[in-house]
Design a protein around this motif. Structure first.
Motif, PDB file in Angstrom:
ATOM      1  N   THR A   3       0.854  -1.184   0.000  1.00 46.60           N
ATOM      2  CA  THR A   3       0.000   0.000   0.000  1.00 46.60           C
ATOM      3  C   THR A   3       0.886   1.227   0.000  1.00 46.60           C
ATOM      4  O   THR A   3       1.852   1.306   0.766  1.00 46.60           O
ATOM      5  N   GLY A   4       0.592   2.163  -0.881  1.00 45.70           N
ATOM      6  CA  GLY A   4       1.401   3.371  -0.960  1.00 45.70           C
ATOM      7  C   GLY A   4       0.559   4.582  -1.301  1.00 45.70           C
ATOM      8  O   GLY A   4      -0.657   4.490  -1.501  1.00 45.70           O
ATOM      9  N   ILE A   5       1.229   5.730  -1.354  1.00 42.58           N
ATOM     10  CA  ILE A   5       0.564   6.998  -1.667  1.00 42.58           C
ATOM     11  C   ILE A   5       1.077   7.504  -3.011  1.00 42.58           C
ATOM     12  O   ILE A   5       2.294   7.556  -3.236  1.00 42.58           O
ATOM     13  N   ILE A   6       0.163   7.846  -3.891  1.00 42.79           N
ATOM     14  CA  ILE A   6       0.547   8.352  -5.217  1.00 42.79           C
ATOM     15  C   ILE A   6       1.255   9.696  -5.065  1.00 42.79           C
ATOM     16  O   ILE A   6       0.697  10.646  -4.508  1.00 42.79           O
ATOM     17  N   GLN A   7       2.504   9.758  -5.518  1.00 46.34           N
ATOM     18  CA  GLN A   7       3.304  10.974  -5.413  1.00 46.34           C
ATOM     19  C   GLN A   7       3.171  11.869  -6.637  1.00 46.34           C
ATOM     20  O   GLN A   7       3.032  13.076  -6.528  1.00 46.34           O
TER      21      GLN A   7
END
Length: 347
Positions: free
Chosen positions: A139-143
């Motif tokens: 799970t990550g955050i769109i940069q």
């Protein structure tokens, strides 16, 4: 370099998980290059770095020979014996040539080496961590989004979601949290390159493992997955415990478990079917939600002929053949679907 400087190096090495001996060996190798670069020397030199005090000594290494061709590399036997009578031909003699102002150059060089080695070590640690997670969900955050590539911040590293791995019609916005499936981790000069996917069938499988405790615990097993990303998927499940309904476990109370996954996949429809060791039963189940009247199988050619009620034919085939196509991919069998009327005409 003083003792405090050396202690700082050792502490930094320990914090970053780098062997201090490897660090000091690298500094010595870099100091040889720095000496030759700054003092225009073609000498064969050795650098000694005291691990405790930080004192640095540079030694010119010369071969003892009776034919001196280059005084920077060779020394005559006569001159060598003046230094120590025990020297013989082919011995190597070391003469200290440490420049007076070498300390400043050494400190700067050592700092550069340490920074480089720490960067390499951190990249290595990140590579090992994520290469071991190939086939897993992150799970990550769109940069940012550049040329349709979506770059996702995973905390320690950045992942790339290529256009070919994106679900058609799905929108990606900066700062959105997104789950992806790691397909490959590559080692590059700029650090590990982590490639992720939203279309891989493995994403669906991992999402079910996260949401369904029975799958995580091994009671329910996912036998097969077929997927047309963003549109529809089928998943075949089997229970090792006859008291546990595999389909019910995946659907969850009031459909909560499967709905969570549908929401994560932005509305992708999911058919959960019961796997069977009997190919005929398995194929009939795979064509859900259509009801099947009869299944004939050809084991040799792995072809099946399926008969469905007339009013279920379009449902069995699905829009543009999607249901039949997914069922065939799920089971590994070629499926020929006929209505009862069509089958009767052929008999």
């Amino acid at each position: 370099m003083n003792a405090e400087f050396m202690q700082a190096f050792e502490q930094l090495g320990r914090e970053k998980g780098i062997s201090t001996e490897i660090l000091f060996d690298a500094i010595e190798a870099a100091l040889i290059s720095a000496y030759k670069r700054n003092f225009a020397s073609a000498q064969n030199v050795r650098v000694s770095l005291d691990r405790t005090t930080g004192e640095i000594h540079v030694y010119a290494r010369k071969a003892v020979t009776d034919d001196v061709k280059d005084s920077r590399l060779d020394i005559s036997l006569e001159d060598a014996k003046k230094i120590d009578p025990r020297f013989e031909l082919e011995d190597v003699i070391e003469l200290e040539v440490t420049p007076k102002n070498f300390g400043r150059i050494a400190a700067q060089t050592a700092k550069q080496v340490v920074v480089q080695r720490i960067r390499e070590a951190e990249r290595g640690i990140i590579y090992e961590e994520f290469s071991n997670r190939e086939g897993d969900i992150v799970t990550g955050i769109i940069q940012r989004i550049e040329q349709k590539n979506v770059f996702i911040d995973l905390g320690k590293a950045e992942a790339t979601l290529a256009p070919s791995e994106q679900i058609v019609g799905e929108s990606y916005r900066q700062w959105d949290r997104v789950k992806t499936y790691i397909t490959e981790v590559r080692k590059t000069t700029k650090g590990p390159q982590i490639l992720v996917s939203r279309t891989h069938p493995g994403l669906l499988k991992r999402l079910f493992e996260l949401e369904v405790p029975e799958i995580h615990d091994g009671v329910v097993e996912i036998k097969s997955v077929s997927r047309e990303p963003g549109m529809r998927s089928k998943i075949a499940v089997y229970s090792r415990d006859e008291n546990v309904d595999p389909v019910g476990a995946c659907v969850g109370h009031k459909g909560m478990r499967v709905q969570t996954i549908v929401n994560e996949l932005r509305g992708e429809k999911i058919d959960i079917v019961k796997w069977s060791p009997d190919p005929a039963k398995y194929i009939a189940n795979a064509l859900s939600p259509a009801k099947v009247v009869d299944v004939e199988i050809n084991e040799l050619e792995k072809i099946s002929k399926v008969v469905v009620p007339d009013f279920q034919l379009s449902l069995a085939i699905g829009k543009e053949g999607q249901n039949a196509r997914l069922a065939a991919k799920l089971t590994g069998w070629k499926i020929d679907i006929k209505s009862e009327s069509q089958a009767a005409m052929l008999t």
